[in-house]
Design an enzyme around this catalytic site. Structure first.
Site, PDB file in Angstrom:
ATOM      1  N   GLU A  91      -2.130  -1.455  -3.487  1.00 19.28           N
ATOM      2  CA  GLU A  91      -3.242  -0.795  -2.813  1.00 19.28           C
ATOM      3  C   GLU A  91      -2.998   0.708  -2.858  1.00 19.28           C
ATOM      4  O   GLU A  91      -1.882   1.167  -2.610  1.00 19.28           O
ATOM      5  CB  GLU A  91      -3.361  -1.267  -1.367  1.00 19.28           C
ATOM      6  CG  GLU A  91      -3.751  -2.713  -1.232  1.00 19.28           C
ATOM      7  CD  GLU A  91      -3.950  -3.129   0.204  1.00 19.28           C
ATOM      8  OE1 GLU A  91      -4.620  -4.153   0.429  1.00 19.28           O
ATOM      9  OE2 GLU A  91      -3.433  -2.442   1.115  1.00 19.28           O
ATOM     10  N   HIS A 123      -8.316  -8.171   5.588  1.00 17.36           N
ATOM     11  CA  HIS A 123      -8.268  -7.195   6.680  1.00 17.36           C
ATOM     12  C   HIS A 123      -8.607  -7.877   8.007  1.00 17.36           C
ATOM     13  O   HIS A 123      -9.718  -8.327   8.226  1.00 17.36           O
ATOM     14  CB  HIS A 123      -9.202  -6.008   6.468  1.00 17.36           C
ATOM     15  CG  HIS A 123      -8.747  -4.789   7.230  1.00 17.36           C
ATOM     16  ND1 HIS A 123      -7.643  -4.044   6.868  1.00 17.36           N
ATOM     17  CD2 HIS A 123      -9.214  -4.210   8.356  1.00 17.36           C
ATOM     18  CE1 HIS A 123      -7.472  -3.054   7.721  1.00 17.36           C
ATOM     19  NE2 HIS A 123      -8.411  -3.135   8.643  1.00 17.36           N
ATOM     20  N   HIS A 150       0.858  -1.184   0.000  1.00 13.96           N
ATOM     21  CA  HIS A 150       0.000   0.000   0.000  1.00 13.96           C
ATOM     22  C   HIS A 150       0.890   1.227   0.000  1.00 13.96           C
ATOM     23  O   HIS A 150       1.536   1.529   0.998  1.00 13.96           O
ATOM     24  CB  HIS A 150      -0.903  -0.020   1.238  1.00 13.96           C
ATOM     25  CG  HIS A 150      -1.910   1.097   1.281  1.00 13.96           C
ATOM     26  ND1 HIS A 150      -2.877   1.163   2.259  1.00 13.96           N
ATOM     27  CD2 HIS A 150      -2.104   2.184   0.483  1.00 13.96           C
ATOM     28  CE1 HIS A 150      -3.615   2.247   2.058  1.00 13.96           C
ATOM     29  NE2 HIS A 150      -3.159   2.886   0.994  1.00 13.96           N
TER      30      HIS A 150
END
EC number: 2.6.99.2
Length: 236
Positions: free
Chosen positions: A69, A190, A42
Site C-alpha cells: 500500500e 478497512h 503500507h
C-alpha cells in the site's frame, strides 16, 4: 474468499518502544503458514510503522503475494519498481490521520494516475486502487488500466443499526458486481473484523478481504496463528 493480512500494526507495537520486537516479517511468515493468501504492508511517507528495511525483508520472506500500500508519489513509485511486490495498492495519505480515512480520489487525480501506473505495470507489478464503492470511481479505475479495486468498507464498519448495515452492504455488493462487469478483480478492506465480516461471505464477486487492525488486536491475545485461523474459518 482469500485472506490478506496487514502487518502494519505489528510494526506499530515494535516502534512504540523503538525495539526490534515484535517483528512484522515473523508475523507475516506465521500468517502465511496458517493459511493467509497474501501479506499487506503500507509504507507511509512518514514511515510511522513499516520501515524501508521491513519492506525489503518482507519481499525476501513472503512466498504468497506481497501487496504494498502506498501513496501516489514519485518516491513510492521508485521503491515499488525496485522492490517488486506482486501488487501495489494506491491509497490516499494524510500525515495527520491515524489510518486511511477514505478512498483514493480517482476522479480528481485521474490523468496523473494514468501516467503513474504504466511504469509500475511495465515492471510486472499489478495495480490496485483503494476506492469508495461508487460506479464512477470503478469506471475510472477500469479505464485507467488497473487490474484490481479494493472497495473501502470503512463506512460499513461504522454503521450501528441493522438497516444501516444492510444499506451499506447493498452498496458494496452493487459496486462489486459492477466492478466485475468491467473486468476488474475485487478486494474489500478497512474496518472489517471477526463479526462484521460475516455478510461478505455472500458477495461472490469479492475474491479477497484485507484485514489488519482487528486481526493483530486478536493476535495480541491469542497469538498470530490462532487469529489467522479463526478469521479463515469465518470467511470460508
Amino acid at each position: 474468499m482469500r485472506l490478506a493480512v496487514n502487518v502494519d500494526h505489528i510494526a506499530t507495537l515494535r516502534n512504540a518502544r523503538n525495539a526490534s520486537l515484535p517483528d512484522p516479517v515473523t508475523a507475516a511468515v506465521i500468517a502465511e503458514l496458517n493459511g493467509a493468501s497474501g501479506i499487506v504492508c503500507h509504507l507511509r511517507e512518514d514511515r510511522r510503522h513499516i520501515k524501508d528495511r521491513d519492506l525489503e525483508r518482507l519481499r525476501e520472506a513472503v512466498t504468497t503475494r506481497l501487496d504494498l500500500e502506498m501513496a501516489m508519489t514519485t518516491e513510492m513509485q521508485h521503491i515499488a519498481i525496485r522492490t517488486k511486490p506482486e501488487l501495489i495498492t494506491l491509497v490516499p495519505e494524510k500525515r495527520e490521520e491515524l489510518t486511511t480515512e477514505g478512498g483514493f480520489d480517482i476522479i480528481r487525480h485521474y490523468d496523473t494516475l494514468c501516467r503513474y501506473i504504466k511504469p509500475v505495470q511495465d515492471a510486472g507489478i499489478e495495480v490496485s486502487i483503494f476506492i469508495e464503492p461508487e460506479e464512477e470511481a470503478i469506471e475510472r479505475a477500469a479505464s485507467a488500466g488497473a487490474e484490481i479495486v479494493e472497495l473501502h468498507t470503512g463506512p460499513y464498519s461504522l454503521k450501528k443499526t441493522p438497516a444501516e448495515l444492510e444499506t451499506e452492504l447493498m452498496r458494496i455488493r452493487k459496486a462489486a458486481t459492477f466492478a466485475r462487469s468491467r473486468g476488474l478483480r475485487v478486494v474489500a478492506g478497512h474496518g472489517l473484523d471477526y463479526f462484521n465480516i460475516v455478510p461478505f461471505r455472500t458477495i461472490e464477486e469479492i475474491e479477497e478481504v484485507s484485514i489488519g487492525h482487528a486481526l493483530i488486536a486478536r493476535a495480541a491475545l491469542v497469538g498470530m496463528e490462532t487469529a489467522v485461523r479463526d478469521m479463515l474459518r469465518i470467511i470460508n
